[in-house]
Design a protein around this motif. Structure first.
Motif, mmCIF file in Angstrom:
data_model
loop_
_atom_site.group_PDB
_atom_site.id
_atom_site.type_symbol
_atom_site.label_atom_id
_atom_site.label_comp_id
_atom_site.label_asym_id
_atom_site.label_seq_id
_atom_site.Cartn_x
_atom_site.Cartn_y
_atom_site.Cartn_z
ATOM 1 N N SER A 49 96.310 -60.150 -16.098
ATOM 2 C CA SER A 49 98.011 -59.131 -16.426
ATOM 3 C C SER A 49 98.597 -59.130 -15.695
ATOM 4 O O SER A 49 98.905 -59.242 -14.113
ATOM 5 C CB SER A 49 97.185 -57.995 -17.503
ATOM 6 N N GLU A 50 99.879 -58.789 -16.158
ATOM 7 C CA GLU A 50 101.485 -58.889 -14.944
ATOM 8 C C GLU A 50 101.196 -57.805 -14.217
ATOM 9 O O GLU A 50 101.877 -57.624 -13.034
ATOM 10 C CB GLU A 50 102.927 -59.736 -15.461
ATOM 11 N N ASN A 51 100.414 -56.368 -14.191
ATOM 12 C CA ASN A 51 100.706 -55.218 -13.744
ATOM 13 C C ASN A 51 99.561 -55.353 -13.067
ATOM 14 O O ASN A 51 98.877 -54.165 -12.360
ATOM 15 C CB ASN A 51 101.342 -54.070 -14.996
ATOM 16 N N TYR A 52 98.629 -56.148 -13.272
ATOM 17 C CA TYR A 52 97.338 -56.157 -12.329
ATOM 18 C C TYR A 52 97.090 -55.590 -10.826
ATOM 19 O O TYR A 52 96.851 -54.389 -10.783
ATOM 20 C CB TYR A 52 96.444 -57.160 -12.589
ATOM 21 N N VAL A 53 98.292 -56.256 -10.087
ATOM 22 C CA VAL A 53 97.800 -55.555 -8.452
ATOM 23 C C VAL A 53 98.831 -54.478 -8.947
ATOM 24 O O VAL A 53 98.440 -53.184 -7.837
ATOM 25 C CB VAL A 53 99.336 -57.151 -7.964
ATOM 26 N N ARG A 54 99.722 -54.314 -9.270
ATOM 27 C CA ARG A 54 100.544 -52.307 -9.018
ATOM 28 C C ARG A 54 99.656 -51.627 -9.952
ATOM 29 O O ARG A 54 98.852 -50.841 -8.911
ATOM 30 C CB ARG A 54 101.912 -52.038 -10.561
ATOM 31 N N GLN A 55 98.137 -51.797 -10.149
ATOM 32 C CA GLN A 55 97.675 -51.106 -10.997
ATOM 33 C C GLN A 55 96.195 -50.433 -10.156
ATOM 34 O O GLN A 55 95.809 -49.770 -9.567
ATOM 35 C CB GLN A 55 96.633 -51.397 -12.790
ATOM 36 N N MET A 56 96.087 -51.834 -9.849
ATOM 37 C CA MET A 56 94.872 -52.144 -8.379
ATOM 38 C C MET A 56 95.479 -51.766 -7.281
ATOM 39 O O MET A 56 94.517 -50.307 -6.567
ATOM 40 C CB MET A 56 94.790 -53.132 -8.025
ATOM 41 N N PHE A 57 96.031 -51.298 -6.809
ATOM 42 C CA PHE A 57 96.808 -50.587 -5.465
ATOM 43 C C PHE A 57 96.973 -49.214 -6.347
ATOM 44 O O PHE A 57 96.618 -48.176 -5.698
ATOM 45 C CB PHE A 57 98.724 -51.466 -4.743
ATOM 46 N N ALA A 58 97.655 -49.056 -6.693
ATOM 47 C CA ALA A 58 97.918 -47.116 -7.717
ATOM 48 C C ALA A 58 96.230 -47.075 -7.435
ATOM 49 O O ALA A 58 96.251 -45.471 -6.832
ATOM 50 C CB ALA A 58 98.216 -47.171 -8.890
ATOM 51 N N LYS A 59 95.429 -47.220 -7.860
ATOM 52 C CA LYS A 59 93.776 -47.359 -8.448
ATOM 53 C C LYS A 59 92.752 -46.837 -6.862
ATOM 54 O O LYS A 59 92.753 -46.289 -6.026
ATOM 55 C CB LYS A 59 93.011 -47.602 -9.233
ATOM 56 N N TYR A 60 92.760 -48.268 -6.111
ATOM 57 C CA TYR A 60 92.579 -48.077 -5.187
ATOM 58 C C TYR A 60 93.434 -49.089 -3.892
ATOM 59 O O TYR A 60 93.280 -50.250 -3.502
ATOM 60 C CB TYR A 60 91.528 -49.455 -6.002
ATOM 61 N N PRO A 61 94.091 -48.265 -3.065
ATOM 62 C CA PRO A 61 94.779 -49.121 -1.957
ATOM 63 C C PRO A 61 93.821 -48.964 -0.875
ATOM 64 O O PRO A 61 94.078 -50.892 -0.547
ATOM 65 C CB PRO A 61 95.653 -47.633 -2.014
ATOM 66 N N ASP A 62 92.807 -49.047 -0.758
ATOM 67 C CA ASP A 62 92.371 -48.877 0.345
ATOM 68 C C ASP A 62 90.990 -50.533 0.332
ATOM 69 O O ASP A 62 90.579 -51.600 1.418
ATOM 70 C CB ASP A 62 90.839 -48.325 1.019
ATOM 71 N N LYS A 63 91.369 -51.060 -1.148
ATOM 72 C CA LYS A 63 91.160 -52.519 -0.885
ATOM 73 C C LYS A 63 91.674 -53.511 -0.330
ATOM 74 O O LYS A 63 91.106 -54.627 -0.641
ATOM 75 C CB LYS A 63 90.856 -52.859 -2.490
ATOM 76 N N PHE A 64 92.861 -53.241 0.082
ATOM 77 C CA PHE A 64 93.322 -54.415 0.204
ATOM 78 C C PHE A 64 94.011 -54.022 1.925
ATOM 79 O O PHE A 64 93.798 -53.080 2.073
ATOM 80 C CB PHE A 64 95.007 -54.205 -0.273
ATOM 81 N N PRO A 65 93.651 -55.490 2.131
ATOM 82 C CA PRO A 65 93.345 -55.364 3.871
ATOM 83 C C PRO A 65 95.364 -54.987 4.361
ATOM 84 O O PRO A 65 95.517 -54.689 3.678
ATOM 85 C CB PRO A 65 93.194 -56.760 4.161
ATOM 86 N N ASP A 66 94.755 -54.004 5.266
ATOM 87 C CA ASP A 66 95.693 -53.414 6.122
ATOM 88 C C ASP A 66 97.009 -54.919 6.685
ATOM 89 O O ASP A 66 96.584 -56.068 6.632
ATOM 90 C CB ASP A 66 95.473 -52.836 7.685
ATOM 91 N N GLY A 67 98.346 -54.749 5.732
ATOM 92 C CA GLY A 67 99.298 -55.581 6.428
ATOM 93 C C GLY A 67 99.308 -56.844 4.711
ATOM 94 O O GLY A 67 100.101 -57.526 4.829
ATOM 95 N N SER A 68 98.971 -56.034 4.033
ATOM 96 C CA SER A 68 98.444 -57.794 2.861
ATOM 97 C C SER A 68 99.038 -56.973 1.712
ATOM 98 O O SER A 68 99.537 -57.888 0.865
ATOM 99 C CB SER A 68 97.168 -57.950 2.431
ATOM 100 N N ILE A 69 99.535 -55.974 1.109
ATOM 101 C CA ILE A 69 100.220 -55.361 0.965
ATOM 102 C C ILE A 69 101.320 -54.382 0.608
ATOM 103 O O ILE A 69 101.196 -53.868 1.528
ATOM 104 C CB ILE A 69 99.716 -54.838 -0.578
ATOM 105 N N ARG A 70 102.876 -54.400 0.311
ATOM 106 C CA ARG A 70 104.126 -53.558 1.477
ATOM 107 C C ARG A 70 104.923 -53.753 0.115
ATOM 108 O O ARG A 70 105.153 -53.977 -0.939
ATOM 109 C CB ARG A 70 104.355 -54.208 2.205
ATOM 110 N N LYS A 71 105.118 -51.903 0.302
ATOM 111 C CA LYS A 71 106.066 -51.821 -1.124
ATOM 112 C C LYS A 71 107.903 -51.370 -0.608
ATOM 113 O O LYS A 71 108.009 -51.471 0.418
ATOM 114 C CB LYS A 71 105.691 -50.475 -1.757
ATOM 115 N N PHE A 72 108.788 -52.513 -1.576
ATOM 116 C CA PHE A 72 109.906 -52.571 -1.165
ATOM 117 C C PHE A 72 110.526 -52.219 -2.247
ATOM 118 O O PHE A 72 110.762 -52.748 -2.475
ATOM 119 C CB PHE A 72 110.526 -53.831 -0.291
#
Length: 67
Positions: free
Chosen positions: A22-45
């Motif tokens: 779904s379109e908001n999948y990444v946003r939801q995953m990052f909000a709930k489980y930010p540590d699942k994303f490797p360091d430097g692989s996601i950033r908020k602008f």
């Protein structure tokens, strides 16, 4: 330094849809489980989340070549 012209860099919505989520999948995953994303692989602008191909592959377990 982040190369904004890199094709491996995409908006959260674009990445979500590319991986068949779904379109908001990444946003939801990052909000709930930010540590699942490797360091430097996601950033908020501002309000926009930007994620790398490597980040999506790590979180979903699906390689971009398999899409």
């Amino acid at each position: 330094m982040i190369n904004l012209n890199d094709s491996d860099l995409m908006s959260a919505a674009e990445a979500s849809l590319k991986w068949g989520k779904s379109e908001n999948y990444v946003r939801q995953m990052f909000a709930k489980y930010p540590d699942k994303f490797p360091d430097g692989s996601i950033r908020k602008f501002g309000k926009q989340l930007v994620v790398t191909r490597q980040g999506m592959e790590h979180v979903t377990g699906v390689l971009a070549e398999d899409l």
